[in-house]
Design an enzyme around this catalytic site. Structure first.
Site, short mmCIF file in Angstrom:
data_model
loop_
_atom_site.label_atom_id
_atom_site.label_comp_id
_atom_site.label_asym_id
_atom_site.label_seq_id
_atom_site.Cartn_x
_atom_site.Cartn_y
_atom_site.Cartn_z
N GLU A 49 9.86 1.46 10.67
CA GLU A 49 10.86 2.54 10.50
C GLU A 49 10.08 3.85 10.56
O GLU A 49 9.29 4.14 9.65
CB GLU A 49 11.59 2.39 9.15
CG GLU A 49 12.41 1.11 9.07
CD GLU A 49 13.13 0.90 7.75
OE1 GLU A 49 13.66 -0.19 7.53
OE2 GLU A 49 13.16 1.84 6.91
N LYS B 173 0.89 -1.18 0.00
CA LYS B 173 0.00 0.00 0.00
C LYS B 173 0.92 1.21 0.00
O LYS B 173 1.39 1.65 1.05
CB LYS B 173 -0.86 -0.05 1.27
CG LYS B 173 -2.23 0.61 1.15
CD LYS B 173 -2.20 2.06 0.80
CE LYS B 173 -1.94 2.95 1.99
NZ LYS B 173 -1.68 4.35 1.60
N GLU C 182 9.52 16.64 15.11
CA GLU C 182 9.93 16.41 13.72
C GLU C 182 9.15 17.36 12.81
O GLU C 182 7.93 17.44 12.87
CB GLU C 182 9.63 14.96 13.31
CG GLU C 182 10.07 14.67 11.89
CD GLU C 182 9.63 13.28 11.39
OE1 GLU C 182 8.44 12.94 11.56
OE2 GLU C 182 10.47 12.57 10.84
N CYS D 268 13.92 10.65 6.56
CA CYS D 268 13.83 10.43 8.02
C CYS D 268 15.20 10.52 8.68
O CYS D 268 15.30 10.61 9.90
CB CYS D 268 13.22 9.07 8.29
SG CYS D 268 14.24 7.77 7.59
#
Ligand code: NAD
Ligand code: 6OD
Length: 486
Positions: free
Chosen positions: A254, A178, A390, A288
């Site tokens: 992750e 997906k 973040e 990331c």
């Protein structure tokens, strides 16, 4: 001209769903395709096709056969290199030079790395002597998990998808992927490549859609999905974890990061300024592993901030299609709102703006795109939200430090723990500081330099588990131990 349709891929066929959503080019806001959304019944079709495939020819294939086919997939990606680059650039807005040097080559490399590794991967074996005098031989065999659900984000769509698909297939699993709703194209193009490379129908399936109450949730909730591997935001990881707990599926996550770069006064100044600039701004800061917190030893602080400012201001911002472009837009209008809200918050939190802080103007169609200026702040408290949360955009905060201990302590003061980079010419210090970083990966005098055999994953909010090399093979296999009395 009618818009291109991006369809689901189930059991070797392209399949239309009941609803559609728009695929938008972030460089100018134009709609480039209509994407067919998979409803719960289509997701079930994909899972059942995958289940049938793993119990059929694919499940019975030898390692040698699977490795050969994965090499063919890598070759076929390279044969359609330009198509993959064009699709990735249109979906993400990333510069064509970046997609050509990073995303698409890594997709081919992912398949080759795991095809080669599975051929030589050993398993544990023990000659056993029990206290009461019995002897046995214990050895493990590697079996597929079954159907693996793979859910991926938009920042490095093909790279991150193939990083999971390649080892999953190498281990004999079938997959239902997906991709992010923002970047559906390359996962779909990969379906064509799979067919061409002789991967049997049902082994690789693609369902399109969103997260909650859409294809993402239907996939993770499905009782015939045997494992879920996910890359994306930490909060999404938490939501998926809740869902999969009902059926006790193994997960590999992750997740997000708020990574630090530590720059010592003894660094190679120019190399470090260039390296840190790349660590902050590559892919418009949407990796990331990007550094959003830069800590610089006080003796070179002002000079370093000046150099980083110079780098940021010299980045060529423009159309992703131009070879000279180094910085493209962020992924969406909504994501730009988030990034700009942090630019505003930084001002409210008392930051000093070194450069950027707004939106560039082009006087062309790019003004309809989702660009944000590369931005550097100084002067925030370590407890400021902009230092803690973040942002995932082209932005960093630079702070001075006086001692090594202080730098380590500030770098580790985060709930995340993905990556760190240390910049020093003192080798002893490089090792010493790297070993104190509370992260999954630390680079010394480099950043995002990857060896696909090494453990890769995060600490804390940055993830669960490790992938890479044998870690991937172990996640995507069920190890069955056999004990033979001798
Ligand atoms: P996201 O979590 O919003 O979405 C990722 C994927 O999850 C998408 O396909 C989305 O449709 C799906 N999803 C969302 N909610 C879901 C749910 N409830 N159930 C099932 N699926 C769901 O992440 P994003 O915005 O696409 O990507 C940016 C984030 O990803 C950042 O936080 C970044 O740090 C992180 N990221 C981490 C890594 C890594 O290797 N650690 C790599 C890339 C991106
Ligand atoms: O290099 C990789 O294997 C990897 N998973 C990179 C992740 C980057 C995050 O955006």
């Amino acid at each position: 001209m009618p818009l291109k349709s991006i369809l689901n891929y189930i059991d070797g066929q392209f399949v239309r769903g009941t609803r559609e959503f728009a695929d938008v080019n972030p460089a100018d806001g134009s709609v480039i395709a209509q994407v067919s959304e998979a409803d719960e019944s289509l997701v079930d079709d994909a899972v059942q096709a995958a289940r049938k495939a793993v119990r059929g020819e694919w499940g019975r294939s030898t390692i040698r056969e699977r490795a050969a086919r994965l090499h063919k997939v890598a070759d076929a990606i390279e044969a359609r290199f330009d198509c993959f680059v064009a699709a990735e650039v249109a979906d993400t807005g990333k510069p064509v030079a970046l997609a050509s040097r990073l995303d698409v080559p890594r997709a081919a490399a992912n398949f080759r790395a795991f095809a080669d590794l599975i051929k030589t991967a050993g398993v544990e074996s023990f000659y056993t002597e029990t206290p009461d005098g019995k002897n046995a031989l214990n050895y493990a065999v590697r079996k597929p998990l079954g159907v693996v659900g793979i859910i991926t984000p938009w920042n490095l769509p093909l790279l991150l998808l193939t990083w999971k698909v390649a080892p999953a297939l190498a281990c004999g699993n079938s997959v239902v992927v997906k991709p992010s709703e923002e970047t559906p194209a390359t996962a779909t193009l990969l379906a064509e490549v799979m067919k061409q490379a002789g991967i049997p129908d049902g082994v690789y399936n693609v369902v399109h859609g969103f997260g909650p109450n859409s294809a993402g949730e239907f996939l993770t909730r499905h009782s015939d999905v045997n494992a879920v591997t996910f890359t994306g935001e930490s909060q999404t990881g938490a939501a998926i974890m809740k869902i999969v707990s009902a059926t006790v599926k193994p997960v590999s996550f992750e997740l997000g990061g708020k990574n630090a770069a530590i720059v010592f006064a003894d660094c190679d100044f120019e190399e470090t300024a260039n390296g840190v600039s790349e660590a902050v701004f590559l892919n418009t800061g949407q990796v990331c592993l990007c550094a959003e917190r830069v800590y610089v030893e006080r003796a070179i602080f002002d000079r370093f901030v000046d150099a980083l400012k110079g780098s940021a201001e010299s980045l060529h911002i423009g159309s992703p299609l131009e070879r000279k472009t180094e910085l493209g837009p962020v992924i969406s209008s909504q994501h730009r709102e988030k990034v700009l809200s942090y630019y505003k918050l930084a001002r409210e939190e008392g930051a000093t703006l070194i450069t950027g802080g707004g939106v560039p103007e082009f006087g062309s169609a790019l003004d309809e795109g989702f660009y944000a200026q590369p931005t550097i702040y100084t002067g925030l408290r370590e407890s400021a939200r902009c230092v803690k949360e973040e942002i995932f955009g082209p932005v960093c905060h630079v702070a001075p430090f006086d001692t090594e201990e202080e730098a380590v302590s500030m770098a580790n003061d985060t709930k995340y723990g993905f990556a760190a980079s240390i910049w020093t010419t003192n080798l002893k210090r490089g090792h010493r500081v790297a070993q104190q970083m509370n992260v999954g990966i630390t680079w010394v005098n480099c950043w995002f330099l990857r060896d696909l055999r090494t453990p890769f994953g995060g600490v804390g909010l940055s993830g669960i588990g490790r992938e890479g090399g044998m870690h991937s093979l172990n996640f995507y296999s069920e190890l069955n131990n056999i004990c033979i009395r001798l």
